[in-house]
Design an enzyme around this catalytic site. Structure first.
Site, PDB file in Angstrom:
ATOM      1  CD  GLU A  72      -8.090  85.462  61.592  1.00 14.54           C
ATOM      2  OE1 GLU A  72      -7.545  84.588  62.322  1.00 14.54           O
ATOM      3  OE2 GLU A  72      -7.547  85.893  60.564  1.00 14.54           O
ATOM      4  CG  HIS A 125      -9.054  84.628  49.236  1.00 13.24           C
ATOM      5  ND1 HIS A 125      -8.294  83.481  49.172  1.00 13.24           N
ATOM      6  CD2 HIS A 125      -8.318  85.525  49.939  1.00 13.24           C
ATOM      7  CE1 HIS A 125      -7.143  83.681  49.793  1.00 13.24           C
ATOM      8  NE2 HIS A 125      -7.131  84.907  50.269  1.00 13.24           N
TER       9      HIS A 125
END
Lengths: 410, 337
Positions: free
Chosen positions: B60, B129
């Site tokens: 990321e 999530h």
């Protein structure tokens, strides 16, 4: 299986601490001229040993020898010497200005002048460096005005960054010098992204990433190597190994017996190690790597082996963690003296001319300093408007910042 | 007008932007050949080639860091972080680099990037999530933070974000990808094709950043919401019979304070709703702003309904998620206060 006993925790230590005798006998230095110069399209797998040697051009007698020699004219070398001397003088004056309270902070390049000054000359106009705080030679060698650098250091009314940045965190798109951040290693992956963008745009420009030995431990170093390798980005990945990260010796970041250059090998990136105090070697290797990038052959990792002769910064005292005379014992010597001796050997320079040049450079730097100080220093004279504090956060000032600016009374 | 899901609308926004401006590039994990784990970038690589839409390593910080370098070069990267829960490795690049580049270089370098990330819960996503990290972005000077709640806005806001000269965090409530969701998990979800905000015009249009939308006009109490909570708040108003004015903030920073203040001055009451955890969440900022700007119009304390101050659990999904019952209770309490 035999009883292995209790585990013991390993923390690397430098060879010598304050009070001890400097000892670099463990540093293996290749003979000048002994490392071959491969073709730029060499198969990286065939030059893996270059990540463990040191490319050097100038020998002990001040002669340029071997396959990496012969790229620069006497005029170019004299200019290189002048640039390194200018950076050194600039550093000394700004360090003194910090001690005089004219600025809050400064970081010198002492002993590392060749790395950024010589590298700059291997780039073409339009290429972009993503420097750390210790590559001001990129600006000096590109003719960036010293007065402007000082204005930034003084955060005065003429500061191009409007007083928003800590001293020495320069920025100049025009001179291929990306805005410096205080956060280490972040620019390394950004350089790769810039290079990817150049390739995406079918441009011909390349990027140069810069990092110190200590910061290679940051995760963005890894990010940069992965991305550079995956996309074959046109970037030169520079690691300046000056042996020290503030008080921490390079073994803490490097670990084991590898080299920083060797890190590139796992990514399939050609990786070279070069004498960082040898102006000719730095330039020749930089040129090799830049040409590879420009010819779409992908990234190159270059480790510059040098020594941080000065304190880490104006806030640091190295005598607390390393022997005072350690820099004198550094086997690769001083970059300015080595190039000076080479030029004398070539018959284009002399001790007298060197002393004269030193005096001239000092005059030039002092004149620049006077001019910069006429625009103010940190606590005296002109300073950037307080309104500037609120500008530039966004392209357009949003309502909440406008309200805050009004509340601040500006 | 064609109806699109939020996924299709966001894809269309990138398609339109890539078509109009060859400086727009799209990349992220699984974004290229496969078209994204939520299919949001499906077809873009086939249409624009691998130089414009490509797969990235699982890194990321590398994705955002390289995008910043590209933006400094002059491209307009629109990158994806697979889940907002995984933006943390990129936090240094987002907050210290992207957000500060214009300021620290006095405009010498700028960072026109968009970082898309699916956000929010209500999908049994568990701890990593389901998170809603918007407050970690709104606290950062130099970032804009956008949260669309429907396909029409998602497309218009994303095009506006891509065209914006500054870095934009674009949080996509994944619970809303295929249809609106009001928190009634026991009822079947209606698809966007049945909803008027599923109408998404072809071609180029923008929804300006920094402008809220009133989703339900009302006179009794103002509800400040964004993302999935917009539908929860509307359901709570209907179910309690309280005439709430539901404001969909759409952009958290810059914030449309004028719309908020006008509404609260009219209703005299305010309930702030978000999925993110309560303490130091964006609701605290909203609550403080309402109190500062509407103090003499307030008839009751500003209430906040939020996720509990716990990591997002799995089995206890519907006890955690602030559904219509909890929001309805806050509406009633605020009316009675």
């Amino acid at each position: 299986m035999a009883d292995a006993g209790m585990l013991r925790f390993h923390v690397p230590e430098p060879e010598v601490r304050p009070g001890g005798t400097p000892d670099f006998s463990n540093v293996t230095i290749a003979e000048a001229g002994s490392v071959p110069r491969p073709d730029i399209d060499v198969d990286p797998r065939t030059i893996r040993d270059m990540a463990f040697s040191i490319i050097r051009v100038l020998n002990r007698n001040g002669e340029a020898v071997g396959p990496w020699a012969g790229l620069l004219s006497s005029e170019e070398l004299l200019e290189g010497l002048r640039n390194m001397m200018t950076l050194r003088t600039f550093d000394a004056r700004m360090q003194m200005a910090q001690r005089q309270g004219k600025t809050s902070f400064y970081m010198q390049h002492l002993g590392e002048e060749a790395v950024s000054c010589a590298f700059r000359k291997a780039l073409a106009p339009g290429d972009m460096n993503f420097p750390t705080y210790r590559q001001a030679g990129l600006l000096i060698a590109d003719g960036y005005p010293m007065v402007t650098m000082m204005n930034q250091i003084y955060s005065n009314e003429a500061d191009p960054l409007k007083g928003r940045q800590l001293p020495i965190m320069y920025s100049s798109k025009e001179h291929g010098f990306f805005s410096i951040s205080g956060n280490l290693a972040t620019q390394y992956i950004q350089a790769v992204g810039w290079a990817m963008a150049s390739a995406i745009s079918n441009d011909s420009r390349i990027a140069a990433a810069w990092i110190g030995d200590g910061s290679t431990a940051e995760s963005d170093f890894h990010s940069a190597l992965v991305f550079a390798s995956t996309y074959k980005a046109p970037v030169v990945l520079n690691v300046v190994n000056n042996q020290w990260a503030i008080s921490t010796f390079q073994g803490i970041a490097r670990g084991g017996s590898g080299t920083f250059a060797a890190r590139g090998l796992g990514f399939g990136i050609p990786s070279l190690r070069v004498d960082g105090n040898d102006y000719l070697a730095v330039h020749a290797v930089a040129k090799w790597a830049a040409t590879r990038a420009r010819e779409n052959l992908g990234p190159t990792l270059v480790e510059y082996v040098t020594y941080r002769a000065g304190a880490h910064s104006s806030s640091d005292d190295p005598s607390a963690y390393r022997p005072k005379t350690e820099s004198d014992a550094w086997p690769l010597g001083d970059p300015v003296m080595r190039l000076k001796n080479h030029l004398i050997k070539l018959g284009v320079w002399s001790d007298e001319r060197h002393a004269q040049a030193e005096a001239e450079i000092l005059d030039t730097v002092i004149a620049a300093q006077k001019e910069a100080e006429s625009h103010g220093t940190l606590h005296a004279g002109g300073k950037p408007s307080t309104r500037e504090m609120f500008e530039g956060v966004f392209a357009e000032m949003p309502p909440h910042l406008r309200r805050q600016r009004q509340r601040a009374g500006v | 007008m064609p109806r699109r899901t939020m996924i299709e609308a966001i894809r269309d926004a990138m398609d339109v932007s890539m078509e109009r401006d060859d400086k727009v590039v799209v990349f992220g994990e699984d974004v290229g050949f496969f078209g994204g784990v939520f299919r949001v970038t499906h077809g873009l690589q086939a249409k624009y080639g691998k130089s414009r839409c490509f797969d990235a390593p699982i890194n990321e910080s590398g994705i955002v860091g390289s995008a910043i370098g590209m933006a400094a070069y002059g491209l307009k990267p629109c990158v994806e972080i697979q889940f907002a829960d995984y933006m943390y490795p990129a936090y240094d690049q987002l907050t210290q680099e992207a957000a500060r580049l214009r300021y620290r270089s006095n405009g010498d370098f700028t960072c026109p990037i968009v970082v898309r990330m699916p956000t929010g819960g209500g999908i049994f996503g568990g701890q990593t999530h389901s998170q809603s990290p918007e407050a970690l972005f709104t606290h950062v000077s130099g970032l804009k933070t956008v949260v669309p709640s429907n396909p029409h806005d998602a497309k218009g806001l994303l095009i506006a974000a891509i065209e914006d000269p500054d870095p934009v965090i674009f949080l996509e409530p994944k619970r809303l990808y295929n249809g609106p969701f009001d928190g009634h998990h026991d009822r079947p979800v209606t698809p966007w094709s049945k909803h008027e905000l599923g109408e998404v015009a072809d071609g180029h249009y923008t929804v300006p950043l920094g402008k809220a939308a009133i989703r339900r006009a009302g006179s009794a109490v103002t509800v400040l919401a964004y993302g999935t909570m917009v539908y929860v708040a509307q359901a709570a108003a209907e179910e309690t019979g309280i005439d709430a004015e539901v404001i969909d903030l759409r952009t958290l920073l810059p914030l449309d304070l004028d719309t908020i203040v006008a509404s609260v001055k009219k209703t005299g009451r305010c309930v702030v709703v978000h999925e993110a955890t309560l303490t130091s969440g964006f609701g605290a900022e909203l609550s403080a702003l309402v109190q500062e700007n509407c103090f003499y119009h307030l008839e009751a304390p500003v209430a906040r309904v939020a996720g509990w101050d716990t990591p997002y659990p799995h089995a206890q999904e519907w006890e955690y998620f602030p559904g219509p019952a909890r929001v309805g209770r806050a509406l009633i309490e605020t009316m009675e206060a």
